[in-house]
Design a protein around this motif. Structure first.
Motif, PDB file in Angstrom:
ATOM      1  N   SER A   1       0.898  -3.430   3.785  1.00  0.00           N
ATOM      2  CA  SER A   1       0.371  -4.294   2.735  1.00  0.00           C
ATOM      3  C   SER A   1      -1.143  -4.294   2.790  1.00  0.00           C
ATOM      4  CB  SER A   1       0.887  -5.723   2.889  1.00  0.00           C
ATOM      5  OG  SER A   1       2.239  -5.788   2.535  1.00  0.00           O
ATOM      6  N   ALA A   2      -1.734  -4.583   1.650  1.00  0.00           N
ATOM      7  CA  ALA A   2      -3.187  -4.645   1.545  1.00  0.00           C
ATOM      8  C   ALA A   2      -3.585  -6.005   0.988  1.00  0.00           C
ATOM      9  CB  ALA A   2      -3.703  -3.538   0.632  1.00  0.00           C
ATOM     10  N   LEU A   3      -4.546  -6.642   1.632  1.00  0.00           N
ATOM     11  CA  LEU A   3      -5.119  -7.888   1.147  1.00  0.00           C
ATOM     12  C   LEU A   3      -6.418  -7.523   0.445  1.00  0.00           C
ATOM     13  CD1 LEU A   3      -5.407 -10.964   0.925  1.00  0.00           C
ATOM     14  CD2 LEU A   3      -6.452 -10.939   3.197  1.00  0.00           C
TER      15      LEU A   3
ATOM     16  N   ASP B   1       0.845  -1.190   0.000  1.00  0.00           N
ATOM     17  CA  ASP B   1       0.000   0.000   0.000  1.00  0.00           C
ATOM     18  C   ASP B   1       0.885   1.247   0.000  1.00  0.00           C
ATOM     19  OD1 ASP B   1       0.871   0.380   2.596  1.00  0.00           O
ATOM     20  OD2 ASP B   1      -1.071   0.059   3.531  1.00  0.00           O
ATOM     21  N   LEU B   2       0.289   2.405   0.047  1.00  0.00           N
ATOM     22  CA  LEU B   2       1.043   3.650  -0.039  1.00  0.00           C
ATOM     23  C   LEU B   2       1.759   4.022   1.255  1.00  0.00           C
ATOM     24  CD1 LEU B   2      -1.542   5.769  -2.044  1.00  0.00           C
ATOM     25  CD2 LEU B   2       0.542   4.686  -2.895  1.00  0.00           C
TER      26      LEU B   2
ATOM     27  N   GLN C   1      -8.329  -5.091   3.022  1.00  0.00           N
ATOM     28  CA  GLN C   1      -7.893  -5.043   4.415  1.00  0.00           C
ATOM     29  C   GLN C   1      -6.452  -4.563   4.433  1.00  0.00           C
ATOM     30  OE1 GLN C   1      -9.153  -9.282   5.217  1.00  0.00           O
ATOM     31  NE2 GLN C   1      -9.364  -8.373   7.240  1.00  0.00           N
ATOM     32  N   LEU C   2      -6.155  -3.608   5.314  1.00  0.00           N
ATOM     33  CA  LEU C   2      -4.802  -3.069   5.425  1.00  0.00           C
ATOM     34  C   LEU C   2      -4.068  -3.716   6.588  1.00  0.00           C
ATOM     35  CD1 LEU C   2      -5.622   0.687   4.809  1.00  0.00           C
ATOM     36  CD2 LEU C   2      -4.827  -1.015   3.154  1.00  0.00           C
ATOM     37  N   PHE C   3      -2.776  -3.996   6.390  1.00  0.00           N
ATOM     38  CA  PHE C   3      -1.932  -4.626   7.401  1.00  0.00           C
ATOM     39  C   PHE C   3      -0.624  -3.864   7.510  1.00  0.00           C
ATOM     40  CE2 PHE C   3      -4.771  -7.888   5.888  1.00  0.00           C
ATOM     41  CZ  PHE C   3      -5.164  -8.524   7.048  1.00  0.00           C
TER      42      PHE C   3
END
Length: 84
Positions: A33-35, A28-29, A51-53
């Motif tokens: 990480s993004a799922l 992600d920015l 979902q953001l992690f």
């Protein structure tokens, strides 16, 4: 884990069931990480969930959990399109 989406399908003609489920982990920015999950009936645009992690490992852990659940429910992984 590759950057290619993981595509699962579940088809049962006797129950008029033709479903897909796609999973993908991307950066992600914000250095996490993004799922991305995309699911629905085959032939429709379906639904999305992101979902953001904080790390790629956390996102891949969640992907593995969802994958195990979907395989238990009868989904099958589609062959990868790399090398074609």
């Amino acid at each position: 884990m590759t950057d290619e989406p993981l595509l699962l399908t579940r088809c049962d003609a006797s129950r008029n069931m033709h479903r897909f489920y796609a999973l993908n982990v991307d950066a992600d920015l914000f250095h996490g990480s993004a799922l991305t999950r995309h699911w629905g009936r085959i032939g429709t645009k379906g639904r999305f969930c992101i979902q953001l992690f904080g790390s790629r490992q956390e996102a891949e852990r969640q992907l593995a959990l969802i994958l195990r659940r979907k395989l238990r429910r009868g989904y099958q992984a589609m062959p990868s399109k790399t090398g074609i």
